[in-house]
Motif scaffolding. Sequence first.
Motif, PDB file in Angstrom:
ATOM      1  N   THR A 104       3.294   8.469   6.639  1.00  0.00           N
ATOM      2  CA  THR A 104       1.833   8.618   6.585  1.00  0.00           C
ATOM      3  C   THR A 104       1.486   9.875   5.696  1.00  0.00           C
ATOM      4  O   THR A 104       2.260  10.607   5.491  1.00  0.00           O
ATOM      5  CB  THR A 104       1.064   9.138   7.938  1.00  0.00           C
ATOM      6  N   ALA A 107      -4.735  11.642   0.799  1.00  0.00           N
ATOM      7  CA  ALA A 107      -5.108  10.990  -0.520  1.00  0.00           C
ATOM      8  C   ALA A 107      -4.395  11.820  -1.586  1.00  0.00           C
ATOM      9  O   ALA A 107      -4.311  11.032  -2.723  1.00  0.00           O
ATOM     10  CB  ALA A 107      -6.525  10.965  -0.652  1.00  0.00           C
ATOM     11  N   TRP A 110      -1.105  10.634  -1.914  1.00  0.00           N
ATOM     12  CA  TRP A 110      -1.074   9.208  -2.458  1.00  0.00           C
ATOM     13  C   TRP A 110      -1.147   9.069  -4.027  1.00  0.00           C
ATOM     14  O   TRP A 110      -0.358   8.494  -4.669  1.00  0.00           O
ATOM     15  CB  TRP A 110      -2.398   8.604  -1.754  1.00  0.00           C
ATOM     16  N   LYS A 111      -2.024   9.990  -4.347  1.00  0.00           N
ATOM     17  CA  LYS A 111      -2.459  10.312  -5.929  1.00  0.00           C
ATOM     18  C   LYS A 111      -0.976  10.653  -6.598  1.00  0.00           C
ATOM     19  O   LYS A 111      -0.644   9.794  -7.676  1.00  0.00           O
ATOM     20  CB  LYS A 111      -3.375  11.131  -6.271  1.00  0.00           C
ATOM     21  N   TYR A 153       1.473   4.981   4.487  1.00  0.00           N
ATOM     22  CA  TYR A 153       0.064   4.731   5.132  1.00  0.00           C
ATOM     23  C   TYR A 153      -1.028   5.807   4.767  1.00  0.00           C
ATOM     24  O   TYR A 153      -0.564   6.781   5.042  1.00  0.00           O
ATOM     25  CB  TYR A 153      -0.021   4.445   6.700  1.00  0.00           C
ATOM     26  N   LYS A 154      -2.061   5.632   4.190  1.00  0.00           N
ATOM     27  CA  LYS A 154      -2.938   6.685   3.751  1.00  0.00           C
ATOM     28  C   LYS A 154      -3.893   6.615   5.035  1.00  0.00           C
ATOM     29  O   LYS A 154      -4.834   5.799   5.176  1.00  0.00           O
ATOM     30  CB  LYS A 154      -3.662   6.031   2.481  1.00  0.00           C
ATOM     31  N   ASN A 157      -8.073   6.276   4.267  1.00  0.00           N
ATOM     32  CA  ASN A 157      -8.782   4.819   4.350  1.00  0.00           C
ATOM     33  C   ASN A 157      -7.725   3.856   4.941  1.00  0.00           C
ATOM     34  O   ASN A 157      -7.957   2.575   4.689  1.00  0.00           O
ATOM     35  CB  ASN A 157      -9.248   4.544   3.206  1.00  0.00           C
ATOM     36  N   SER A 158      -6.684   4.026   5.557  1.00  0.00           N
ATOM     37  CA  SER A 158      -5.738   3.056   5.869  1.00  0.00           C
ATOM     38  C   SER A 158      -5.155   2.086   4.904  1.00  0.00           C
ATOM     39  O   SER A 158      -4.576   0.927   5.202  1.00  0.00           O
ATOM     40  CB  SER A 158      -6.279   2.169   6.950  1.00  0.00           C
ATOM     41  N   ASP A 159      -5.106   2.477   3.781  1.00  0.00           N
ATOM     42  CA  ASP A 159      -4.571   1.696   2.481  1.00  0.00           C
ATOM     43  C   ASP A 159      -2.992   1.693   2.827  1.00  0.00           C
ATOM     44  O   ASP A 159      -2.550   2.811   3.472  1.00  0.00           O
ATOM     45  CB  ASP A 159      -4.938   2.476   1.328  1.00  0.00           C
ATOM     46  N   MET A 160      -2.098   0.607   2.452  1.00  0.00           N
ATOM     47  CA  MET A 160      -0.935   0.716   2.522  1.00  0.00           C
ATOM     48  C   MET A 160      -0.270   0.222   1.296  1.00  0.00           C
ATOM     49  O   MET A 160      -0.715  -0.570   0.728  1.00  0.00           O
ATOM     50  CB  MET A 160      -0.407   0.072   3.770  1.00  0.00           C
ATOM     51  N   ARG A 161       1.012   0.675   1.023  1.00  0.00           N
ATOM     52  CA  ARG A 161       1.551   0.330  -0.268  1.00  0.00           C
ATOM     53  C   ARG A 161       3.199   1.084  -0.056  1.00  0.00           C
ATOM     54  O   ARG A 161       3.553   1.855   0.606  1.00  0.00           O
ATOM     55  CB  ARG A 161       1.090   1.264  -1.279  1.00  0.00           C
TER      56      ARG A 161
END
Length: 225
Positions: A104, A107, A110-111, A153-154, A157-161
């Motif tokens: 997890t 943001a 993630w960036k 898992y971000k 906002n629950s974005d996944m990559r």
Amino acid sequence: MHRRKRYEGYQEWFHGSASGMCMRKHYFQHIAGVTPKPVGDDTLRLFRMGDLVHEDMQNAIRDYAENNGTSIFIEREIRIPEVNVRGFLDVIIVQDKTLYDIKTCNAWKWKQLFGRAPDPNPAENYFLQLGTYGWWYEIESGERLDKLALLYYKKDNSDMREKIISTSYIDGAKKYWRDVREKFKKGNPPIELGVAPVYSWECNPKYCNFWEVCGGGLKAKGDEL
Ligand code: SF4
């Protein structure tokens, strides 16, 4: 607590999840038998959040595998006696020869991972963690995995990559743990950036639970943090 129970009775084994980190931490915890400083409530809450995401994703993958006759390993215990390492891998999809580790992040992280200017010097400890699990798979099955990936898992906002990493980290993990084994033959390695600690960010009271017994790490040595 589930996380603590997994390691009870196995104190002498190094943790696969600590691959690529400060070698003195391994020494204090698993050779000298020093009890680490208790983890704070804020960190426990983060662990709980991570556990929930893990459980949910692993359940979804398990359902998929059952419905499609796919062979998988989930939350599988690994042991590599040669270097005294034990741990738990998240997911291997056997027919795809793919290993996933679920993480997890926020943001900001993630960036750094997926933004237009990704961090050119990412901390490689997660990569070596996957490499360690990949090494175990090689021993267990006699086959090398084709793909190692971190599944992010971000939390915002629950974005996944997924972030695919080189399978050469399997060799990197072998080197790291064999290096630990060799260094520990002479006792606790001295404080030296790149080895103990590996990263300057891990050498402070927030991220190191052995800060006091170590005598203040790099800071006490007079090295810049
Ligand atoms: S204080 Fe620094 S050198 Fe000492 S164990 Fe912790 S991270 Fe390693």
